[in-house]
Design a protein around this motif. Structure first.
Motif, short mmCIF file in Angstrom:
data_model
loop_
_atom_site.label_atom_id
_atom_site.label_comp_id
_atom_site.label_asym_id
_atom_site.label_seq_id
_atom_site.Cartn_x
_atom_site.Cartn_y
_atom_site.Cartn_z
N TYR A 181 1.51 -1.96 9.87
CA TYR A 181 0.10 -1.66 9.98
C TYR A 181 -0.09 -1.43 8.82
CZ TYR A 181 1.17 -1.00 14.87
OH TYR A 181 2.09 -1.59 16.37
N ARG A 182 -1.26 -1.46 8.65
CA ARG A 182 -2.54 -1.17 6.95
C ARG A 182 -3.95 -0.37 7.36
NH1 ARG A 182 -1.85 -6.49 3.08
NH2 ARG A 182 -4.20 -7.57 5.00
N GLN A 183 -3.69 0.59 6.87
CA GLN A 183 -5.67 0.31 6.82
C GLN A 183 -6.58 0.91 4.90
OE1 GLN A 183 -6.25 4.12 8.99
NE2 GLN A 183 -8.51 3.49 9.38
N ALA A 184 -7.17 -0.23 4.91
CA ALA A 184 -7.81 0.26 3.55
C ALA A 184 -9.32 1.05 3.48
CB ALA A 184 -8.49 -1.34 3.43
N PRO A 185 -9.29 1.07 2.81
CA PRO A 185 -10.70 2.55 2.79
C PRO A 185 -11.79 1.27 3.49
CG PRO A 185 -9.47 2.27 0.59
CD PRO A 185 -8.57 1.34 1.18
N ALA B 151 -3.86 -0.97 0.67
CA ALA B 151 -4.18 -0.02 1.93
C ALA B 151 -3.37 1.78 2.39
CB ALA B 151 -3.86 -0.96 3.38
N VAL B 152 -3.17 2.25 2.82
CA VAL B 152 -2.66 3.22 3.64
C VAL B 152 -1.40 2.07 4.29
CG1 VAL B 152 -1.64 4.66 4.70
CG2 VAL B 152 -3.27 4.88 3.12
N TYR B 153 -0.14 2.00 4.37
CA TYR B 153 0.47 1.50 5.26
C TYR B 153 1.56 2.69 6.13
CZ TYR B 153 -0.20 -3.33 3.31
OH TYR B 153 -0.38 -3.95 2.54
N GLN C 231 1.05 5.18 0.20
CA GLN C 231 0.60 3.99 0.14
C GLN C 231 0.43 2.40 -1.21
OE1 GLN C 231 -3.69 4.96 -0.44
NE2 GLN C 231 -3.83 2.95 -1.25
N VAL C 232 -0.63 1.75 -1.33
CA VAL C 232 0.53 0.42 -1.54
C VAL C 232 -0.95 -0.08 -2.29
CG1 VAL C 232 0.70 -1.56 -1.66
CG2 VAL C 232 1.69 -0.41 -0.28
N THR C 233 -1.01 0.18 -3.53
CA THR C 233 -2.38 0.06 -4.85
C THR C 233 -1.86 -1.18 -5.19
OG1 THR C 233 -3.28 2.01 -4.46
CG2 THR C 233 -4.25 0.80 -6.19
N VAL C 234 -3.06 -2.40 -4.83
CA VAL C 234 -2.94 -3.37 -5.95
C VAL C 234 -3.90 -3.52 -6.96
CG1 VAL C 234 -2.52 -6.02 -5.84
CG2 VAL C 234 -1.59 -4.55 -4.15
N SER C 235 -3.49 -3.30 -8.24
CA SER C 235 -4.54 -3.65 -9.22
C SER C 235 -4.00 -3.85 -10.38
CB SER C 235 -5.09 -1.99 -9.66
OG SER C 235 -6.07 -2.20 -9.95
N SER C 236 -5.07 -4.03 -11.47
CA SER C 236 -4.03 -4.26 -12.92
C SER C 236 -4.81 -3.73 -13.84
CB SER C 236 -4.64 -6.35 -13.13
OG SER C 236 -5.89 -5.96 -13.43
#
Length: 115
Positions: free
Chosen positions: A37-41, A91-93, A110-115
């Motif tokens: 599951y995941r929860q985004a801000p 999101a937090v997974y 926490q998974v953060t996808v960013s450049s």
């Protein structure tokens, strides 16, 4: 009682990959369906993928073709291989049984996808 500990999150660039792990304790693991599951801000927690005790899988449309859920019943571990990551995957997974046990939610990773 089931205890679940997630790991493997981090910061990754768009298009990158991560592999999440969920270590479980308790004797019921091999018989139960598990889920990521995941929860985004600012958003509600959502189901990402599920896997039955026998290995059948199902995915949310938003991750189908990019994420792969798997399990090792000997190690009592569930994995989520995430490829072609997008910023909206940030999101937090969490892992949990499917359907989830309220008492089994862990800290998540926490998974953060960013450049």
């Amino acid at each position: 009682q089931v205890q679940l500990v997630e790991s493997g999150g981090g910061l990754v660039q768009p298009g990158g990959s991560l592999r999440l792990s969920c270590a479980a304790s308790g004797s019921i693991f091999s018989r139960n369906a598990m889920g990521w599951y995941r929860q985004a801000p600012g958003k509600q927690r959502e189901l990402v993928a599920t896997i039955t005790g026998g290995g059948s899988t199902n995915y949310a449309n938003s991750v189908k073709g990019r994420f792969t859920i798997s399990r090792d019943n000997v190690k009592k571990t569930v994995y989520l291989q995430m490829n072609s990551l997008k910023p909206e995957d940030t999101a937090v997974y969490y892992c949990n049984l499917y359907p989830p046990y309220t008492s089994a939610w862990g800290q998540g990773t926490q998974v953060t996808v960013s450049s």
